[in-house]
Design a protein around this motif. Structure first.
Motif, PDB file in Angstrom:
ATOM      1  N   ILE A 265       0.826  -1.209   0.000  1.00  9.67           N
ATOM      2  CA  ILE A 265       0.000   0.000   0.000  1.00  9.67           C
ATOM      3  C   ILE A 265       0.865   1.265   0.000  1.00  9.67           C
ATOM      4  CG2 ILE A 265      -1.638   1.332   1.399  1.00  9.67           C
ATOM      5  CD1 ILE A 265      -2.874  -1.343   2.267  1.00  9.67           C
TER       6      ILE A 265
ATOM      7  N   VAL B 149      -1.922  -3.946  -2.659  1.00 13.02           N
ATOM      8  CA  VAL B 149      -2.914  -3.468  -3.615  1.00 13.02           C
ATOM      9  C   VAL B 149      -2.599  -4.074  -4.977  1.00 13.02           C
ATOM     10  CG1 VAL B 149      -3.818  -1.444  -4.816  1.00 13.02           C
ATOM     11  CG2 VAL B 149      -3.302  -1.309  -2.386  1.00 13.02           C
TER      12      VAL B 149
ATOM     13  N   ASP C 222      -0.365  -6.404   3.621  1.00  7.60           N
ATOM     14  CA  ASP C 222      -1.472  -5.668   2.984  1.00  7.60           C
ATOM     15  C   ASP C 222      -0.961  -5.076   1.675  1.00  7.60           C
ATOM     16  OD1 ASP C 222      -3.352  -6.138   4.991  1.00  7.60           O
ATOM     17  OD2 ASP C 222      -2.584  -4.475   6.205  1.00  7.60           O
TER      18      ASP C 222
ATOM     19  N   ARG D  82      -7.768  -0.246  -8.474  1.00  3.75           N
ATOM     20  CA  ARG D  82      -7.034  -0.818  -7.359  1.00  3.75           C
ATOM     21  C   ARG D  82      -7.953  -1.680  -6.496  1.00  3.75           C
ATOM     22  NH1 ARG D  82      -3.291   4.460  -5.659  1.00  3.75           N
ATOM     23  NH2 ARG D  82      -3.243   5.356  -7.757  1.00  3.75           N
TER      24      ARG D  82
ATOM     25  N   GLN E  49      -7.675  -3.933  -2.888  1.00  5.09           N
ATOM     26  CA  GLN E  49      -6.832  -4.244  -1.741  1.00  5.09           C
ATOM     27  C   GLN E  49      -7.016  -5.699  -1.313  1.00  5.09           C
ATOM     28  OE1 GLN E  49      -6.845  -1.159   1.183  1.00  5.09           O
ATOM     29  NE2 GLN E  49      -5.886  -2.404   2.784  1.00  5.09           N
TER      30      GLN E  49
END
Length: 369
Positions: free
Chosen positions: A146, A202, A200, A173, A175
């Motif tokens: 991210i 994208v 995490d 995008r 996630q």
């Protein structure tokens, strides 16, 4: 210390604008004299490579000449140094001056010669007169932490990826959670060797022209923090910008044929034009094709042009156009000289530290009495 530019660096940037694949099969574009690896400190842009232009390049200590009209167009059976062509080649080789040509590929390309003429004539509602192909498009998707998604977006934008119509920086995008296990010998940006990491991330998607795909991937990898970049490339059925010879559009303000002739003389910096048709005829829609475009006058007529502006029109073609009610304005082939200043500006933007000049030799063979 900056790396020395070579011909290959200049050629790559020229071909990002006007890929050689856009050239007609009868054309001879690209490197004409010299080598890809020759260093470059000074470039000269010219319409033609005549002996006087070679002399000018030598006098100005030029390393590379970029021309619109190829120096080597038809096959040579001999290089006779007592003849102008042979002397030109000999002079250029003796001084290690390379020559590169962007001809019909620069005519066809977006922002190329025909677009330059279209803009000079202040036409509107642009269409391609003779479509030859549509740019192939690809979907590029990459998985990124991210924290680096904006870096990727801007890296893509610098290579013209993410353009849809009049919009730039177009991405989508999603996630999610990425997993990976760095093995022995790795140097992970996130996580530790032999441990599974949950990050995490994208998934970023954008659209890329085929001609810019390799540059876009290279820029993306440079901007990405990971050692190994996970990305996908998908060919798309939807096509990009339509490309081809000539342009057609409308005048900002309707004028008669005589007024249009005067406007063309001013806009294209020519002392005279040849014209067919009734000079009082009202003109609104205009087609333009740089160079020799007489064989395409029926295409201009079919697309609704009131007037067709092109060079090297012969007697019978002019008669035939007149018979079908199409006015023809011939400002000469030499109006393609418009490419010199525009190409200089393009290269200066890409190479701000490179010295780039335009030829001052007048290569128009005709005089107007």
């Amino acid at each position: 210390m900056k790396q020395q530019l070579t011909n290959a660096d200049i050629f790559k940037v020229m071909e990002a604008w006007a890929p050689k694949s856009l050239a007609y099969d009868w054309d001879n574009v690209g490197l004409q004299i010299g080598s890809n690896n020759r260093p470059v400190k000074k470039v000269m842009v010219t319409l033609d490579v005549l002996e006087e232009v070679a002399d000018e390049a030598i006098a100005n200590h030029v390393d590379l000449v970029i021309a619109h009209h190829p120096l080597l167009f038809k096959s040579l059976s001999r290089i006779d140094t007592e003849q102008p062509k042979g002397r030109t080649i000999q002079k250029l080789l003796a001084k290690n001056i390379s020559v590169y040509a962007a001809h019909t590929n620069l005519d066809v390309a977006a922002g190329g010669v025909n677009d330059m003429l279209f803009e000079a004539l202040q036409l509107q509602d642009k269409e391609v007169l003779l479509p030859t192909q549509a740019e192939e498009l690809y979907k590029l998707a990459v998985y990124v932490p991210i924290s680096h998604q904006e870096d990727i977006m801007h890296a893509w934008a610098k290579t013209d990826a993410g353009h849809i119509g009049a919009y730039s920086h177009c991405t989508f995008r999603t996630q999610g959670k990425g997993t990976f296990k760095p093995l022995e010998g790795t140097n992970p940006y996130i996580g530790k060797q032999q441990e599974i990491s949950f990050v995490d991330e994208v998934r970023m998607e954008t659209i890329v022209k085929k001609s810019r795909l390799a540059d876009t991937i290279k820029a993306m990898i440079a901007a990405h923090p990971y050692e190994e970049v996970a990305y996908d490339v998908y060919p798309l059925e939807n096509k990009g910008e339509l490309m081809g010879l000539g342009r057609i559009g409308t005048l900002e303000k309707q004028m008669n044929l005589k007024e249009l002739c005067e406007f063309v003389k001013t806009a294209l910096s020519v002392p005279a034009v040849r014209v067919t048709g009734d000079l009082t005829k009202s003109i609104k829609k205009v087609a333009v094709l740089g160079g020799s475009g007489e064989k395409y006058f029926m295409d201009a007529k079919r697309k609704g042009a009131d007037a067709y502006i092109t060079g090297d029109v012969t007697f019978h073609a002019a008669q035939d156009a007149e018979q079908i009610g199409l006015a023809v304005i011939d400002p000469g082939h030499h109006v393609e000289k418009i490419m010199t200043v525009k190409t200089q500006a393009y290269l200066r933007e890409k190479f701000p530290d490179l010295e780039i000049i335009t030829s001052n030799v007048h290569t128009e063979p005709f005089q107007f009495m």
